[in-house]
Design an enzyme around this catalytic site. Structure first.
Site, short mmCIF file in Angstrom:
data_model
loop_
_atom_site.label_atom_id
_atom_site.label_comp_id
_atom_site.label_asym_id
_atom_site.label_seq_id
_atom_site.Cartn_x
_atom_site.Cartn_y
_atom_site.Cartn_z
N SER A 75 0.87 -1.18 0.00
CA SER A 75 0.00 0.00 0.00
C SER A 75 0.91 1.23 0.00
O SER A 75 2.08 1.14 0.37
CB SER A 75 -0.87 -0.02 1.27
OG SER A 75 -1.50 1.21 1.46
N ARG A 76 0.32 2.38 -0.33
CA ARG A 76 1.08 3.62 -0.19
C ARG A 76 1.33 3.90 1.29
O ARG A 76 2.20 4.69 1.64
CB ARG A 76 0.32 4.79 -0.83
CG ARG A 76 0.20 4.70 -2.33
CD ARG A 76 -0.81 5.71 -2.84
NE ARG A 76 -2.12 5.48 -2.23
CZ ARG A 76 -3.13 6.35 -2.26
NH1 ARG A 76 -2.99 7.47 -2.90
NH2 ARG A 76 -4.28 6.06 -1.67
N TYR A 105 4.45 -0.26 -3.39
CA TYR A 105 4.02 -1.28 -4.35
C TYR A 105 5.21 -2.07 -4.90
O TYR A 105 5.10 -3.25 -5.20
CB TYR A 105 3.29 -0.61 -5.52
CG TYR A 105 2.01 0.13 -5.15
CD1 TYR A 105 1.33 -0.14 -3.97
CD2 TYR A 105 1.49 1.11 -6.00
CE1 TYR A 105 0.16 0.53 -3.64
CE2 TYR A 105 0.32 1.78 -5.68
CZ TYR A 105 -0.33 1.50 -4.50
OH TYR A 105 -1.49 2.16 -4.18
N HIS A 123 -2.04 1.74 -13.43
CA HIS A 123 -1.86 0.35 -13.90
C HIS A 123 -0.54 0.16 -14.65
O HIS A 123 0.18 -0.80 -14.40
CB HIS A 123 -3.03 -0.08 -14.79
CG HIS A 123 -4.32 -0.26 -14.05
ND1 HIS A 123 -5.47 -0.71 -14.65
CD2 HIS A 123 -4.65 -0.06 -12.74
CE1 HIS A 123 -6.45 -0.76 -13.76
NE2 HIS A 123 -5.98 -0.37 -12.60
N LYS A 151 -9.10 -4.25 -14.65
CA LYS A 151 -9.67 -3.58 -15.80
C LYS A 151 -9.84 -2.09 -15.48
O LYS A 151 -9.95 -1.76 -14.30
CB LYS A 151 -10.97 -4.21 -16.27
CG LYS A 151 -12.04 -4.57 -15.22
CD LYS A 151 -12.54 -3.62 -14.21
CE LYS A 151 -13.36 -2.46 -14.58
NZ LYS A 151 -13.96 -1.69 -13.47
N ARG A 187 -11.55 8.45 -7.46
CA ARG A 187 -10.96 7.87 -8.67
C ARG A 187 -11.99 7.76 -9.81
O ARG A 187 -11.62 7.73 -10.97
CB ARG A 187 -10.32 6.50 -8.39
CG ARG A 187 -11.30 5.38 -8.16
CD ARG A 187 -10.69 3.99 -8.37
NE ARG A 187 -11.74 3.00 -8.34
CZ ARG A 187 -12.42 2.60 -9.40
NH1 ARG A 187 -12.13 3.08 -10.58
NH2 ARG A 187 -13.40 1.72 -9.29
N ASP A 215 -14.37 2.57 -16.21
CA ASP A 215 -14.81 1.88 -15.00
C ASP A 215 -15.90 0.85 -15.28
O ASP A 215 -15.78 -0.31 -14.88
CB ASP A 215 -15.30 2.86 -13.93
CG ASP A 215 -15.37 2.17 -12.58
OD1 ASP A 215 -14.31 1.83 -12.05
OD2 ASP A 215 -16.48 1.90 -12.09
#
Ligand SMILES: NC(=O)c1ccc[n+]([C@@H]2O[C@H](COP(=O)([O-])OP(=O)(O)OC[C@H]3O[C@@H](n4cnc5c(N)ncnc54)[C@H](OP(=O)(O)O)[C@@H]3O)[C@@H](O)[C@H]2O)c1
Length: 331
Positions: free
Chosen positions: A36-37, A58, A79, A97, A165, A178
């Protein structure tokens, strides 16, 4: 190869959580690392889902020698960078996706996977659902005659937040990437790549697409009518119709556990049903495992060409709406 598929999960958001829960249902899969960040968030996730190692970045997930596959569950804008790092580290990648922000990024990622001889798959789980596989077989075998049309919608009313997001252009938000990706992927699954794409839609105040309607046409007299929305509760159903019948997929078509085949002559409709394991992400995980054990670089169920063709449709539609992301300028 290790007898269990060892996953490293990147990010701790909504889909990372659901995916981890589904993986727990599979005896020959385990999550060995999460990144995670924020190290705190990674630790919380690790405790909750019984993950051995928690990282505050990551890249450490991809660098972990015990990780076989990195699952990328970050916003679309991330991504490419996260998947690219993992592939360069020699790790197989299952990437959420839409695979990338645009087709140029998808081409870059695919070329890298080919060069490094590393497995890469878009997490288009719908295509691994056993019922969607059956649907494709039936259509290909002529169960509805010659296919003539696909109709599909996927949409929900998202709370508007310019920083979320879903709506932030810098995170590659918008309805197409999305939710619109599912109707487009379904049409591609059944009809292949379209000859032309026409799109219309509305934009959110941030400039990303809010609701999108698409008309696609195909060689062989077929058309598709597809909708994606973040600002309306759509039926989320789909149908594929041909010269000799049609198949209805109920709400929500992308994770359905049943569909019905109808014939124009009034014969009794036939219903096909399966009991899904977990929410249904189990099938994409099993497909990744099968591909790794068979030494494949790409899955025949979600091939590189398929993901790229879908990205090209999304690019065309997005271009017609005038929606641009910062990532578009880099490619
Ligand atoms: N397959 C499916 O059914 C499905 C369903 C929903 C979404 N998705 C896809 O999965 C991906 C993630 O969606 P999600 O719904 O899980 O999103 P989410 O709940 O917002 O989680 C995204 C995660 O990405 C990380 N992240 C990295 N940079 C970020 C940034 N600048 N802003 C916000 N988060 C950032 C965060 O994790 P850390 O803070 O831990 O780094 C965050 O928790 C998208 O590609 C989406 O299309 C797939």
């Amino acid at each position: 190869m290790h007898p269990r598929i060892r996953w490293g999960i990147v990010a701790t958001g909504n889909i990372a959580t659901v995916f981890a829960r589904d993986l727990a249902l599979l005896a020959d899969h385990e999550v060995v690392a999460v990144g995670s960040r924020s190290l705190e968030r990674a630790k919380t996730f690790a405790e909750k889902y019984d993950v051995r190692r928690a990282y505050g970045s990551y890249t450490e997930v991809a660098d972990d020698p015990d990780v076989d596959v990195v699952y990328v569950a970050t916003p679309h804008s991330d991504h490419l960078a996260t998947a690219r790092y993992a592939i360069q580290a020699g790790k197989a990648v299952l990437c959420e996706k839409a695979l990338t922000v645009n087709a140029a990024e998808a081409r870059e990622l695919i070329a890298l996977a080919r060069e490094k001889q590393v497995f890469l798959m878009e997490a288009m789980w719908m295509r691994c659902n056993p019922l969607h596989l059956r649907l494709r077989e039936l259509v290909a075998a002529g169960a509805i005659g010659e296919p003539r049309s696909v109709q599909a919608s996927l949409g929900f009313l998202a709370t508007y937040d310019p920083n979320d997001r879903l709506f932030a252009p810098e995170l590659a938000g918008g309805a197409l990437l999305d939710v619109g990706v599912y109707p487009v992927s379904l049409a591609h699954h059944l009809l292949g790549a379209p000859r032309s794409v026409r799109a219309t839609g509305t934009l959110a105040p941030t400039g990303v697409d809010a609701t999108v309607g698409m008309l696609l046409d195909y060689d062989g007299d077929a058309v598709a009518n597809l909708t994606g929305s973040l600002t309306g509760s759509l039926p989320n159903t789909a149908s594929v119709a041909g010269t000799d019948g049609w198949i209805d997929l109920p709400r929500s078509f992308h994770d359905t556990h049943q569909f019905t085949l109808h014939r124009p002559d009034g014969e009794d409709p036939e219903t096909y049903a399966v009991e899904l394991l977990g929410v249904g992400y189990t099938y994409e995980a099993m497909e990744v495992a099968r591909c790794l054990r068979d030494g494949l670089l790409e899955s025949p169920l979600v091939s590189w060409a398929d993901s790229l063709a879908v990205m090209e449709v999304l690019d065309a539609a997005r271009g017609q709406l005038g929606v641009r992301y910062p990532g578009d300028d880099a490619t």
